[in-house]
Scaffold this motif. Sequence first.
Motif, PDB file in Angstrom:
ATOM      1  N   GLU A  99      13.581  86.163  69.108  1.00 56.27           N
ATOM      2  CA  GLU A  99      13.147  86.333  70.322  1.00 56.27           C
ATOM      3  C   GLU A  99      12.699  84.655  70.694  1.00 56.27           C
ATOM      4  O   GLU A  99      12.935  84.248  72.013  1.00 56.27           O
ATOM      5  N   ARG A 100      12.400  83.882  69.767  1.00 56.55           N
ATOM      6  CA  ARG A 100      11.938  82.341  70.219  1.00 56.55           C
ATOM      7  C   ARG A 100      13.254  81.894  70.352  1.00 56.55           C
ATOM      8  O   ARG A 100      13.052  80.970  71.385  1.00 56.55           O
ATOM      9  N   TRP A 101      14.344  82.134  69.797  1.00 52.72           N
ATOM     10  CA  TRP A 101      15.410  81.189  69.996  1.00 52.72           C
ATOM     11  C   TRP A 101      16.001  81.372  71.443  1.00 52.72           C
ATOM     12  O   TRP A 101      16.523  80.563  72.155  1.00 52.72           O
ATOM     13  N   ALA A 102      15.875  82.526  72.088  1.00 50.20           N
ATOM     14  CA  ALA A 102      16.108  82.949  73.232  1.00 50.20           C
ATOM     15  C   ALA A 102      15.297  82.170  74.568  1.00 50.20           C
ATOM     16  O   ALA A 102      15.688  82.040  75.716  1.00 50.20           O
ATOM     17  N   GLU A 103      14.107  81.644  73.911  1.00 51.84           N
ATOM     18  CA  GLU A 103      13.272  81.102  74.903  1.00 51.84           C
ATOM     19  C   GLU A 103      13.142  79.549  74.648  1.00 51.84           C
ATOM     20  O   GLU A 103      12.648  78.905  75.427  1.00 51.84           O
ATOM     21  N   THR A 104      13.830  78.796  73.866  1.00 50.07           N
ATOM     22  CA  THR A 104      13.815  77.613  73.126  1.00 50.07           C
ATOM     23  C   THR A 104      14.797  76.779  73.414  1.00 50.07           C
ATOM     24  O   THR A 104      15.537  76.895  72.431  1.00 50.07           O
ATOM     25  N   TRP A 107      15.834  74.796  69.938  1.00 52.07           N
ATOM     26  CA  TRP A 107      16.406  75.767  68.950  1.00 52.07           C
ATOM     27  C   TRP A 107      17.910  75.860  69.295  1.00 52.07           C
ATOM     28  O   TRP A 107      18.579  75.988  68.367  1.00 52.07           O
ATOM     29  N   GLN A 108      18.112  76.350  70.728  1.00 53.84           N
ATOM     30  CA  GLN A 108      19.697  76.571  70.859  1.00 53.84           C
ATOM     31  C   GLN A 108      20.641  75.235  70.628  1.00 53.84           C
ATOM     32  O   GLN A 108      21.508  75.458  70.131  1.00 53.84           O
ATOM     33  N   TYR A 109      20.003  74.038  71.049  1.00 48.99           N
ATOM     34  CA  TYR A 109      20.727  73.079  70.713  1.00 48.99           C
ATOM     35  C   TYR A 109      20.889  72.807  69.310  1.00 48.99           C
ATOM     36  O   TYR A 109      22.095  72.260  68.946  1.00 48.99           O
ATOM     37  N   ALA A 114      25.925  74.647  74.041  1.00 46.94           N
ATOM     38  CA  ALA A 114      26.241  73.524  74.968  1.00 46.94           C
ATOM     39  C   ALA A 114      25.232  73.942  76.166  1.00 46.94           C
ATOM     40  O   ALA A 114      24.611  72.907  76.599  1.00 46.94           O
ATOM     41  N   TYR A 115      24.849  74.983  76.539  1.00 45.00           N
ATOM     42  CA  TYR A 115      24.214  75.325  77.567  1.00 45.00           C
ATOM     43  C   TYR A 115      23.105  76.489  77.274  1.00 45.00           C
ATOM     44  O   TYR A 115      23.085  77.437  76.279  1.00 45.00           O
TER      45      TYR A 115
END
Length: 140
Positions: A99-104, A107-109, A114-115
């Motif tokens: 859940e936190r990955w989807a908001e941060t 973390w995604q970088y 890329a986006y």
Amino acid sequence: PATEDFFRLRLDQMIDLRHPLAVLASRMPWQEIEAAVAHRFARKARAGAALPELDLFGQTLVRTPRPSNAGRPRVPLRIMVSLLYLKHAFNESDEGVVERWAETPTWQYFSGQAYFEHRLPCDATTLVKFRQLLGEEGVE
């Protein structure tokens, strides 16, 4: 600056590239890590099953076609490995890290995106299965 996608901003333009996770993302040996675990996730060939079929001359065995590999696409290894790292580094539960990955954006970088994607990278149970497939030494 112009972006590749007119409607979305690149993550590297959204975050501070001096953030520890952004720096770590550029220093991690991602290709080596993926190569070390990829053999555990190679698709295994599955043969079709022999089923009895009735025709004019009695019962015969017919080979069914190989089952389809269609279904949900696999989550990239880099995302799965980074989720495990983030889970342990930030002391998150499986549900919490997803859940936190989807908001941060950071973390995604770190995970190689890329986006920015405002969606869950996978279900929390996928992370459990991934950890089981890696085994104890694989997680270490």
